[in-house]
Scaffold this active site. Sequence first.
Site: not given
Length: 543
Positions: A18, A113-114, A126, A277, A279, A281-282, A365, A376, A496
């Site tokens: 993803t 990420s997270h 990425k 988070d 990086d 973005d969240r 998310s 994001k 999920r």
Amino acid sequence: MKIQKIVSTPISGQKPGTSGLRKKTRIFMQPGYLENFIQSVFNAIGGAENKTFVVGGDGRFFNQQAIQVILKMAAANGAAKVIVGQSGILSTPAVSHLIRLNETNGGLILSASHNPGGIDEDFGVKFNGENGGPASESVTEEIYRNTKNIREYLIVEANDADLGRLGVQQLGEMIVEIIDPVSDYLQLMRTLFDFDCIRALFASGFTMRFDAMHAVTGPYARAILEQELGAEGGTVLNGEPLADFGGGHPDPNPVWAKPLVDLMMGDDAPDFGAASDGDGDRNMIVGRGIYVTPSDSLAVLAANAHLAPAYAGGLSGVARSMPTSAACDRVAEKLGFPCFETPTGWKFFGNLLDAGQVTLCGEESAGTGSSHVREKDGLWAVLLWLNILARRQQSVADIVDQHWREFGRNYYSRHDYEAVPVEAANRLMDNVIKTLPDLPSRISGELAVSKADEFSYQDPVDGSISRHQGIRILFEGGARAVLRLSGTGTEGATVRLYMEQYIASDEVRDVSAAQVLRPVRSAVLELAEFQLCLGRTEADVIT
Ligand code: G16
């Protein structure tokens, strides 16, 4: 400078998920593993010759070593210039902005990420394209194909670049420019929000805590919230980026950011709480006594964005990922702009943003963003909330409550079943997919299924079709359950289960989401045979 052509053995399994390629750090540290992937990226975009890239990461273990490898490979592949954040630090939204600002040919972000960091934890790479957004599906497919056929990679023999020294350095023919990670991003934020109004809010005694979770947003949050906007010293918690995030899980949700949520629910709660988070973005938004779900946050932002200067003219449209609740759909309907439902993954918003069809996007998310970048953006969401709070002069709880009374409420929860054996997870999904045609006649407990399908998406801009994007089960009475497999895990599979129940505005009650969603949960556990396929019904993480 000597360019080495190193014969490479294809390393199987380098399939971006993803959000890029995410694996255990030790896998990335195997000789040739990172190199194999980076060369495959360069090959997938028609080579790196004369191109410019942005490179940075979230500061996790192996960040700087990976950057040195990428710089030497970019130089060997003929790149003209690479822009790097000082000490290797750049948040994902900052990379997206720098790609667009400098009109580069893309960028590489080093982050899982997270997911936790450290030699025994996770690492990731990425690739973002020229529009600043995550590589499209066609590019990631091409990268994957290359990882299977690659025969050699190119790297120069050279000393490491000095990542700590701002300014321009030379690596062979290639320019390496080390920049301050924060300043261009801060400048962009100044153009979007009413900083004077937010400054006045803090000056009036408004208090806030921002948990940077020892990840990349620490330096950004200190510069913007404390230095620029005048929030009191100590507003930013855990502001030092650490290679292992202090041993924590840099995932801004009530489970992993529990200390902040506990603080916000206590007697000494500040007015506003937020977290971001690994990086950057969240985001997580918490008011005094109230946790705001990402789906509700998106809806509130969509309804109030016009209070910030950048969105004063209204929104062209909004988009949400399929598993995100339909709360923002109701805002769009009432305010008269389109709402798009896309598959999970920020890359699916890219075409809509580029075409000007949407202004705001969000995901369950914990990702929210707008057309200002193509990712994001955690701090952006926090600043938009601050701008709204400053203009409305109400508490978070009052704003959310009023929102529900106007638009109704989508009670929402996500249940994650982690580290499930891959075969068991596939069995569960395959079984449900097989029974989809029969589901609409089924009644489970109190609920009758009205519709069930597998989500397919046709991009309205380029017409491309993405199939198998999750299972949707709709129940009579406004409930919905979604099942999908995570694309970001590094161990086994994660199933999920997302559930929501819409309650109209005049019936909104003060009950917990868990209570409202109990019948939906029982129905879906039975219909999808969780006990039989996974050997359990209890989730590991509930948010
Ligand atoms: C990534 C993507 C998000 C997506 C999320 C889904 O997030 O960037 O757009 O919503 O994955 O994760 P999963 O497939 O596990 O449900 P991030 O923050 O990990 O880059």
